[in-house]
Each structure stands twice: as structure tokens, then as C-alpha cells.
Design a protein around this motif. Structure first.
Motif, mmCIF file in Angstrom:
data_model
loop_
_atom_site.group_PDB
_atom_site.id
_atom_site.type_symbol
_atom_site.label_atom_id
_atom_site.label_comp_id
_atom_site.label_asym_id
_atom_site.label_seq_id
_atom_site.Cartn_x
_atom_site.Cartn_y
_atom_site.Cartn_z
ATOM 1 N N ILE A 53 0.634 -1.278 0.095
ATOM 2 C CA ILE A 53 0.137 0.023 -0.139
ATOM 3 C C ILE A 53 0.768 1.415 -0.020
ATOM 4 O O ILE A 53 0.529 2.331 -0.765
ATOM 5 C CB ILE A 53 -0.780 0.116 1.106
ATOM 6 N N LYS A 85 2.294 1.808 -3.409
ATOM 7 C CA LYS A 85 1.336 2.492 -4.140
ATOM 8 C C LYS A 85 1.024 3.902 -4.199
ATOM 9 O O LYS A 85 0.865 4.676 -4.854
ATOM 10 C CB LYS A 85 0.082 1.917 -4.053
ATOM 11 N N GLU A 86 1.049 4.215 -2.823
ATOM 12 C CA GLU A 86 0.900 5.674 -2.357
ATOM 13 C C GLU A 86 2.134 6.427 -2.861
ATOM 14 O O GLU A 86 1.710 7.615 -3.242
ATOM 15 C CB GLU A 86 0.656 5.526 -0.672
ATOM 16 N N TYR A 95 -3.290 6.168 -5.651
ATOM 17 C CA TYR A 95 -4.299 6.423 -5.078
ATOM 18 C C TYR A 95 -5.256 7.998 -5.164
ATOM 19 O O TYR A 95 -6.072 8.552 -4.974
ATOM 20 C CB TYR A 95 -4.405 6.501 -3.602
ATOM 21 N N VAL A 141 -5.321 7.584 2.263
ATOM 22 C CA VAL A 141 -5.071 6.076 2.678
ATOM 23 C C VAL A 141 -5.562 5.620 3.865
ATOM 24 O O VAL A 141 -4.977 5.929 4.904
ATOM 25 C CB VAL A 141 -3.775 5.824 2.146
ATOM 26 N N HIS A 159 -8.628 0.659 2.133
ATOM 27 C CA HIS A 159 -7.660 0.458 1.412
ATOM 28 C C HIS A 159 -6.931 -0.921 1.962
ATOM 29 O O HIS A 159 -6.772 -1.978 1.127
ATOM 30 C CB HIS A 159 -6.671 1.651 1.413
ATOM 31 N N ASN A 161 -9.370 -3.819 1.348
ATOM 32 C CA ASN A 161 -9.499 -4.257 0.081
ATOM 33 C C ASN A 161 -8.323 -4.993 -0.246
ATOM 34 O O ASN A 161 -8.351 -6.083 -1.218
ATOM 35 C CB ASN A 161 -9.807 -3.064 -0.853
ATOM 36 N N GLU A 162 -7.039 -4.720 0.092
ATOM 37 C CA GLU A 162 -5.979 -5.494 -0.286
ATOM 38 C C GLU A 162 -6.086 -7.026 0.322
ATOM 39 O O GLU A 162 -5.675 -7.937 -0.456
ATOM 40 C CB GLU A 162 -4.746 -4.542 0.295
#
Length: 545
Positions: free
Chosen positions: A101, A104-105, A110, A115, A120, A123-124
Motif C-alpha cells: 500500500i 502504491k501511495e 491513490y 489512505v 484500502h 481491500n488488499e
């Protein structure tokens, strides 16, 4: 069954170490016995990315998959009970989720959103649970820890959401709890189970089935009470009594109706008959052995047998193959470094030195190996146990008195050194002393070529093998000639002939060292050939004494 898999979520309550992993593995085996295809996964709430850098005292052994994932030891149970090979995609940790995460951030994936744990993180977790299930009927997902643990909350929330989002009748919640027996009161207490279920329901999850671990049979009155207070059917309160062997657990849980209740929950009222012949045969062999053999395991984490879980089980499998009971004597390598190994190892029919890291205890291991070699006692060295066997041979057979490993410093002649580069398929790996410790070893399945006429080629019955590795140091092939002249045979090499994989002593009754971890591929219904051979040699030795 339908094209999309059905999901079984296994959670635990009251205390840890109730056997959730074993229950998951046994349930997987029972569903297989009825003809269904299964996949098992583990959700671990700790913040480590994987258990690779964790102390064995903290976590037990690190289980390694064919594709090089360092995972929780429960995946070993899953593989041993179902024969289904686990992959990188079958074990997730909070650490891995958060690192993904954050990456990705940082990339901006996003699009400026805040976040948060919901949606988040959850969902992962859901994506992991649902991803790449393959062509299976059931996916069993075990959540590590116990309900109420603060780090487990995102996982429980993700599973709660899945319970609502999956099609109706597509998931089942199985909760494993404890029913303690209070001897002074003469009563079995249901309150801890009630509280655990209450905690789970406060999160929004209503368990469908309760697997209640207890030392004594559950009285009918207590079963009714649990069903009433925990809002489950009485038939869904399954007792899980202690078994004489973990391989008796599938039979025991089948007798209690666990698999029947799970299938009934999914609306399968007349399931295919379970074929449990293989488990009955294993149980029969374990219950009625021809005799026993004593195996000394000389290690450095022996105060916690879970540190060597797969080795323990592979030895049992070797016993099944030879119809003998294996009695393991745990020997702390440090304890006899200053003394006479005979005082500790006398009476052992076989000596095994497992893998490990660091210098502590290595001189004790070398003493144990020398004792096994000189006394003609079957010896099996795994990973560090092979490296120590090579160092012992270099010192005491080849006359290289300062033979050592660079893992322990640069004081001696380093027969064993840091592996700096290797290839896997078309991929090249490079390492140095400054590389991070996490996930940087030679990990996963690699092929090896066996020397014709060797003991190991005879044991395997083939000349090409694939075995799982987890190591950072290797025996230097440049010493092959001098060591072979001294009596040690390099009987297995990497296909390019550069990396020594197996050594043996042809003149010894059974002396084998391997750089890989054969215990990871052993199954009760398919014992690993090297453990079969080792226990067979120990059985022969026990009859010579």
C-alpha cells in the motif's frame, strides 16, 4: 461443484496454539477425501513482511515453497495433509500488505485520496483472499492469532465484508475455541467459548461452526448450552479431542462430523462418500509399528521443537515407510562442546544435524558428525548440517585443521563461503555482505544432478531432482578434489556443476549431507526417499546393537 470456489474462513479464540492450522489442514484432507479440490491460505497479522528474519524461538520454523516464499509453518501442515503445493500467493502478512500500500501511495496510485485501513487495507486483504484461487471447489483461509488481537482487526473486518459480498451460501465461518476443564470444580467451562464468540459477533461475524478443543468429551448438556448461547446449530458444535498423533486428526474430525457439517452448511446434504483408506493405513502403521529407532537431532533451537517442525514430521514419515516408531532425542549442540559426545549420543541409531544460522553450537555439531562417522552410525546432515560435515571431513580426514566457514569469521581456511551469485532459469541473483537479510537467500526449488551409482541416486531412483533451498552460504567446489581423495564423495551438484548439493561417504553404512531441505517435500502418504533411507539405515543399525 460450481465454477466459483466456496470459502471457509477459520478463526481462533480464547488462546493461541489450539491447532487452527492442523484443523484447517485436516478439513482440507477430508474435503479431498470426498473428491473435492482444495486450496489453503494463511493470513498472518504480524508486521513482518515474512517470517524469514524472525527468530525460530519467536515463530518456529520458516516453511519454504517451491517458488521461494518464506512462509508460516502452518503451510507445511497444509502441504503434508493435502499434497497441494503452496505458493507465494498463499501466505500474506500485515507487513506485506502495508508495504504494498505504501509503495502504491508513493507512486501516486491513490490519486490524492486519504489512505485508510477501510477501504484500502481491507481491500488488499480481500484481493489476496480472492486472487488466483485456480480450479478448486474450496478455498480455506486461516487467520493467525486470536479474535480480539488488535493487529488482527483489519483481517476480521475484511472477512466480515467478504461474508456480505460473496454470493449467498458461498462462505462459511469456522471458529476454533477452547473448553477448559476445571478439575477442582469437576466441570467443563463453556464461558470462554461464549466470550470468544461474543467478541467475534461484535466485529460482525457470526460463526457457522464451532470446533471446540477439549481434553474430555463434551457432555450433551454443555453442547446444547454452547449452541444456544453462541447462536449455532447443535450439530455445528464439533468436539476436537486431543489425538495420539496429528495424522489421526482427519479420522477423528470426520468421526465427529466436521466435514459433513461444513458441506451441509453449503447445502450439500448428500455429499460423496469419504475415502479415508490412506489415513486409516497411516494411523494403523503408527499404532502398530514393528519396533522403534532412536534418532538424536543435534541442533541449536531444540528447546522449541516447532523450530524443526518439518524435520520432526519427515522423520515420522520415514518411520511410516519402514513401519517403525521414531523416538527423537533433542540434543542442544552447545551442551556437549566441552564434553565427550559419547555421553550424550550413545544409544542413538541415527544422528541428524539440521539447518541453522550463526556460529553458536557449530563445534558441538562437528563433534556429533565425527562421532557418527567414526562409530558407523547413520548420519543425515541438512543445510548447515551438510556444511559442518564437509568441515569435519576437511579437518579430520583431509588434514585442513583450520577448515571453517566465512559465516563464522575469517580466522580459518573457509571451505564454506558466502554465495555471491547464482542463476534460476534465466534470472541472475547477486548478493554481498551488505545485502538486506530479508528474502535474500537462495530460496525455493532448484534442480540438481545426481552422480550415477551414488547412495542418493539409488534412494531417489532418478538422476535429476528438484529440492527446496534456504541458505546464504555454500561449500566451495574448489575443495572437491582434496575432499574426495580423503573419502567424501560429491554425489549431487547443480546442473552447471558449480554448486555442491549433496555429499556422502561411500564406505559408511549411511552418511549423507544435503544443502537443500528435503523435509519440506515429505508427506505421510509419500515419505521423502532420503528420510525413508535414513530411518531404514537406523532400523538396520538398531538391530545390530
Amino acid at each position: 461443484m460450481g465454477s466459483s470456489p466456496r470459502y471457509i474462513f477459520i478463526t481462533g479464540g480464547v488462546v493461541s496454539s489450539l491447532g487452527k492450522g492442523l484443523a484447517s489442514a485436516a478439513l482440507g484432507a477430508l474435503l479431498q477425501a470426498r473428491g473435492y479440490k482444495v486450496r489453503l491460505r494463511k493470513l498472518d497479522p504480524y508486521l513482518n513482511v515474512d517470517p524469514g528474519t524472525m527468530s525460530p524461538y519467536q515463530h518456529g520454523e520458516v516453511y519454504v515453497t517451491d517458488d521461494g516464499a518464506e512462509t508460516d509453518l502452518d503451510l507445511g501442515h497444509y502441504e503434508r495433509f493435502t499434497g497441494v503445493s503452496a505458493t507465494q500467493g498463499d501466505n500474506i502478512t500485515t507487513g506485506r500488505i502495508y508495504s504494498d500500500i505504501i509503495a502504491k501511495e508513493r507512486r501516486g496510485d491513490y490519486l490524492g485520496a486519504t489512505v485508510q485501513v477501510i477501504p484500502h487495507v481491507t481491500n488488499e486483504i480481500k484481493n489476496f483472499v480472492l486472487s488466483d484461487a485456480g480450479d478448486v471447489d474450496f478455498v480455506l483461509c486461516e487467520v493467525g492469532g486470536t479474535v480480539g488481537d488488535i493487529e488482527g482487526l483489519p483481517f476480521f473486518e475484511a472477512l466480515r465484508q467478504l461474508g456480505q459480498e460473496l454470493p449467498r451460501g458461498q462462505c462459511c465461518f469456522l471458529h476454533v475455541t477452547l473448553l477448559p476443564y476445571i478439575a477442582v470444580a469437576g466441570e467443563m467451562k463453556t464461558k470462554p467459548t461464549q466470550h470468544s464468540v461474543k467478541e467475534l459477533r461484535s466485529i460482525g461475524i457470526q460463526p457457522d461452526i464451532l470446533l471446540c478443543r477439549s481434553e474430555r468429551p463434551i457432555p450433551e448438556g454443555e453442547r446444547r448450552k454452547i449452541a444456544r448461547f453462541c447462536n449455532v446449530r447443535e450439530s455445528a458444535v464439533i468436539q476436537g479431542l486431543d489425538a495420539e498423533s496429528i495424522y489421526a486428526v482427519p479420522l477423528a474430525y470426520h468421526k465427529e462430523g466436521l466435514d459433513r457439517e461444513v458441506l451441509a452448511h453449503f447445502g450439500v446434504e448428500t455429499p460423496p462418500k469419504a475415502d479415508l483408506a490412506v489415513w486409516q493405513e497411516i494411523h494403523q502403521t503408527l499404532s502398530n509399528p514393528d519396533g522403534d529407532v532412536k534418532i538424536a537431532v543435534v541442533g541449536k533451537y531444540t528447546v522449541l521443537p516447532d523450530a524443526y517442525k518439518s524435520i520432526t514430521e519427515a522423520l515420522v514419515h520415514g518411520g511410516i515407510a519402514n513401519n517403525v516408531k521414531v523416538r527423537i532425542r533433542w540434543v542442544e549442540a552447545e551442551d556437549f562442546e566441552a564434553g565427550n559426545p559419547e555421553d550424550v549420543l550413545k544409544g542413538a541409531n541415527g544422528i541428524l544435524v539440521p539447518g541453522g544460522f550463526g556460529e553458536r553450537g557449530t563445534e558441538g555439531k562437528i563433534k556429533a558428525i565425527q562421532y557418527a562417522r567414526e562409530k558407523d552410525i547413520p548420519y543425515f546432515g541438512i543445510c548447515l548440517g551438510m556444511q559442518m560435515a564437509v568441515i569435519e571431513a576437511a579437518r579430520n580426514l583431509a588434514g585442513i585443521k583450520t577448515a571453517s566457514s566465512s559465516e563464522f569469521g575469517d580466522d580459518g581456511e573457509n571451505i564454506v563461503g558466502l554465495m555471491t551469485e547464482w542463476t534460476r532459469g534465466n534470472e541472475r541473483f547477486e548478493r554481498s555482505n551488505t545485502t538486506d537479510l530479508g528474502g535474500t537467500m537462495r530460496l525455493g526449488a532448484y534442480p540438481a544432478r545426481l552422480e550415477t551409482g551414488s547412495l542418493v541416486a539409488e534412494a531417489y531412483g532418478v538422476d535429476q531432482i528438484s529440492e527446496r533451498h534456504r541458505h546464504r552460504y555454500e561449500v566451495n567446489i574448489d575443495y572437491r578434489a582434496v575432499l574426495e581423495e580423503a573419502g567424501l564423495r560429491f554425489s549431487g551438484l547443480s546442473p552447471d556443476g558449480v554448486l555442491p548439493e549433496i555429499v556422502e561417504i561411500p564406505t559408511h553404512p549411511w552418511f549423507v549431507g544435503v544443502q537443500f531441505h528435503p523435509e519440506l517435500k515429505s508427506r505421510p502418504f509419500d515419505p521423502h526417499p532420503l528420510f525413508d533411507g535414513f530411518i531404514g539405515a537406523a532400523k538396520t543399525q538398531s538391530r545390530l546393537v
